[in-house]
Design a protein around this motif. Structure first.
Motif, mmCIF file in Angstrom:
data_model
loop_
_atom_site.group_PDB
_atom_site.id
_atom_site.type_symbol
_atom_site.label_atom_id
_atom_site.label_comp_id
_atom_site.label_asym_id
_atom_site.label_seq_id
_atom_site.Cartn_x
_atom_site.Cartn_y
_atom_site.Cartn_z
ATOM 1 N N VAL A 58 0.857 -1.185 0.000
ATOM 2 C CA VAL A 58 0.000 0.000 0.000
ATOM 3 C C VAL A 58 0.900 1.244 0.000
ATOM 4 O O VAL A 58 1.777 1.360 0.858
ATOM 5 C CB VAL A 58 -0.912 0.037 1.243
ATOM 6 N N PRO A 59 0.703 2.168 -0.915
ATOM 7 C CA PRO A 59 1.490 3.399 -0.898
ATOM 8 C C PRO A 59 1.313 4.124 0.430
ATOM 9 O O PRO A 59 0.220 4.115 1.017
ATOM 10 C CB PRO A 59 0.914 4.214 -2.063
ATOM 11 N N GLY A 60 2.373 4.719 0.908
ATOM 12 C CA GLY A 60 2.331 5.375 2.213
ATOM 13 C C GLY A 60 1.217 6.389 2.361
ATOM 14 O O GLY A 60 0.595 6.499 3.420
ATOM 15 N N ASN A 61 0.925 7.116 1.290
ATOM 16 C CA ASN A 61 -0.113 8.140 1.378
ATOM 17 C C ASN A 61 -1.526 7.577 1.245
ATOM 18 O O ASN A 61 -2.502 8.325 1.298
ATOM 19 C CB ASN A 61 0.119 9.213 0.315
ATOM 20 N N GLU A 62 -1.641 6.250 1.027
ATOM 21 C CA GLU A 62 -2.958 5.629 0.912
ATOM 22 C C GLU A 62 -3.260 4.662 2.054
ATOM 23 O O GLU A 62 -4.395 4.203 2.202
ATOM 24 C CB GLU A 62 -3.068 4.861 -0.408
ATOM 25 N N ALA A 63 -2.240 4.338 2.861
ATOM 26 C CA ALA A 63 -2.426 3.324 3.907
ATOM 27 C C ALA A 63 -3.497 3.727 4.909
ATOM 28 O O ALA A 63 -4.353 2.920 5.300
ATOM 29 C CB ALA A 63 -1.096 3.067 4.617
ATOM 30 N N GLY A 64 -3.454 4.971 5.345
ATOM 31 C CA GLY A 64 -4.444 5.428 6.311
ATOM 32 C C GLY A 64 -5.844 5.382 5.756
ATOM 33 O O GLY A 64 -6.793 4.972 6.432
ATOM 34 N N GLN A 65 -6.001 5.798 4.493
ATOM 35 C CA GLN A 65 -7.321 5.805 3.871
ATOM 36 C C GLN A 65 -7.866 4.392 3.688
ATOM 37 O O GLN A 65 -9.057 4.138 3.907
ATOM 38 C CB GLN A 65 -7.257 6.504 2.518
ATOM 39 N N LYS A 67 -5.114 1.302 13.231
ATOM 40 C CA LYS A 67 -4.159 1.182 12.132
ATOM 41 C C LYS A 67 -4.192 2.427 11.243
ATOM 42 O O LYS A 67 -3.152 2.884 10.755
ATOM 43 C CB LYS A 67 -4.460 -0.068 11.308
ATOM 44 N N ALA A 68 -5.394 2.953 11.036
ATOM 45 C CA ALA A 68 -5.514 4.169 10.230
ATOM 46 C C ALA A 68 -4.778 5.329 10.898
ATOM 47 O O ALA A 68 -4.050 6.090 10.242
ATOM 48 C CB ALA A 68 -6.991 4.516 10.019
ATOM 49 N N LYS A 69 -4.965 5.446 12.194
ATOM 50 C CA LYS A 69 -4.291 6.528 12.917
ATOM 51 C C LYS A 69 -2.772 6.332 12.906
ATOM 52 O O LYS A 69 -2.010 7.294 12.769
ATOM 53 C CB LYS A 69 -4.804 6.600 14.353
#
Length: 401
Positions: free
Chosen positions: A96-103, A127-129
């Motif tokens: 998962v790209p770092g900028n998409e993991a939270g989403q 995990k999102a946080k």
């Protein structure tokens, strides 16, 4: 977040509108993956899954993208169980790209929230946080899960932290955070905390008449609150547009007469008549008698004002000066009244010095001159009998007079 329908709408926006075939997938996967992605966007989820039937990943990037598209397709179909399974598999690839993991974690948390699997939902909230996602969406999911699970202690803890963080940063706390905190305090029987949050709602959202009315109605229930401030609560209700009953106008006028403030009593009765609240119905005759009394008392007070002022100045304590100063203020003679009150306080021999400071602050606020100084004066009011709370309510609401 009030309903599953709203939660579902948010999840659709979070999970389906950001599909991208951005990874360097293998040649054998690229074409069916692109076709399936287009089909999902077109609302043809079953066709998308059929297009991926038999497609075998050649590496973790393929696995990630296939699971991601399948998860989105299952979301479109409303199959949350399969959607969560596929999206979890995508997350587990580590691709998962770092900028998409939270989403992505937020989307999975939302799916589990819809399924009322609160334990799994909270795992994915965490995990999102951890991935840096702390936007409104993840907070809504967390509040939804905690509220539906009945974990009001946690709801209180989390929303108190949000409110404190906003205040520490010099920002107005979010209205929904305050409302959730108040609700959590009510469920946990934290009456003191509940009242404090209601005060914050009035402080930060003073134009909301409902918040003001609820707070002023609850304030007398505060431990140690003195009935001396009943008149102040009526003043604040009048100023905020929450004085609507004839009985309240009558009570306020009578309390003002008892406090030797006939000019203000006359003003209140006149406002009641102007609003059409007084002078009609079965109590009209009684209300007229009160009006006659306030009119006469106001005239008599003016006639005796000079002598009473002279007597107050020769008194041993400053109490009479503060009282006569308040009467001047009620007549609209603000400068004279404030000066007399300051003289009384300067004698430093008052029965209730905090009450005197409150009266002076209110007078300064009513004068309309130097509001910042009035607020500064009101902030000096201390005590445990309700005086500081009343002072802060005046700051938030003003007098409206």
């Amino acid at each position: 977040m009030k309903t599953n329908r709203l939660l579902a709408a948010m999840l659709m926006a979070a999970g389906l509108l950001q599909l991208q075939v951005a990874h360097a997938v293998s040649a054998g996967v690229a074409k069916p993956l692109k076709d399936a992605s287009d089909l999902v966007r077109a609302g043809k989820a079953k066709e998308a899954l059929a297009r991926l039937q038999g497609v075998t990943p050649a590496g973790p990037d393929d696995t990630y993208m296939l699971a991601r598209i399948r998860g989105a397709a299952y979301q479109r179909m409303g199959d949350n169980g399969q959607a969560a399974q596929q999206l979890e598999a995508a997350f587990a690839t580590g691709k998962v790209p770092g900028n998409e993991a939270g989403q992505l974690a937020e989307t999975i948390a939302g799916i589990y929230a819809q399924e009322h699997n609160n334990a799994k939902a909270m795992q994915w909230v965490d995990k999102a946080k951890a991935a840096g996602d702390n936007d409104a969406g993840i907070r809504q999911i967390q509040d939804y899960v905690q509220g539906s699970s009945g974990d009001y202690n946690q709801v209180a803890h989390d929303n108190a932290a949000k409110v404190q963080a906003a205040e520490a940063a010099g920002r107005r706390p979010d209205e929904d955070d305050l409302l959730r905190l108040a609700d959590a305090y009510r469920h946990t029987k934290n009456t003191a905390g509940d009242l404090q949050v209601k005060e914050k709602l009035v402080t930060y959202y003073p134009s909301n008449k409902q918040y003001v009315n609820i707070y002023l109605s609850d304030l007398p229930g505060k431990s140690g609150f003195s009935s001396r401030f009943s008149l102040d609560l009526l003043r604040l209700r009048l100023a905020s547009g929450n004085l609507t009953a004839a009985a309240d106008y009558m009570e306020m006028a009578q309390l003002l007469l008892q406090a030797q403030l006939p000019a203000e009593a006359k003003s209140v009765v006149d406002k009641g008549y102007a609003a059409g609240v007084l002078g009609t119905g079965a109590e009209a005759a009684r209300q007229q008698r009160l009006r006659d009394l306030t009119n006469k008392s106001a005239v008599d007070a003016v006639a005796s004002l000079g002598k009473r002022t002279a007597d107050a100045k020769t008194g041993k304590t400053g109490d009479d000066l503060v009282a006569i100063g308040a009467e001047y203020v009620s007549m609209g003679k603000y400068d004279e009244g404030i000066d007399l009150m300051q003289q009384g306080i300067a004698k430093d021999s008052l029965k209730r010095p905090e009450d005197a400071k409150l009266r002076l602050g209110v007078a300064m606020l009513q004068s309309g001159k130097g509001k910042s100084k009035a607020v500064q004066q009101l902030r000096t009011v201390q005590g445990t009998d309700g005086a500081p709370e009343v002072a802060r309510a005046y700051i938030a609401i003003g007098t409206g007079q």
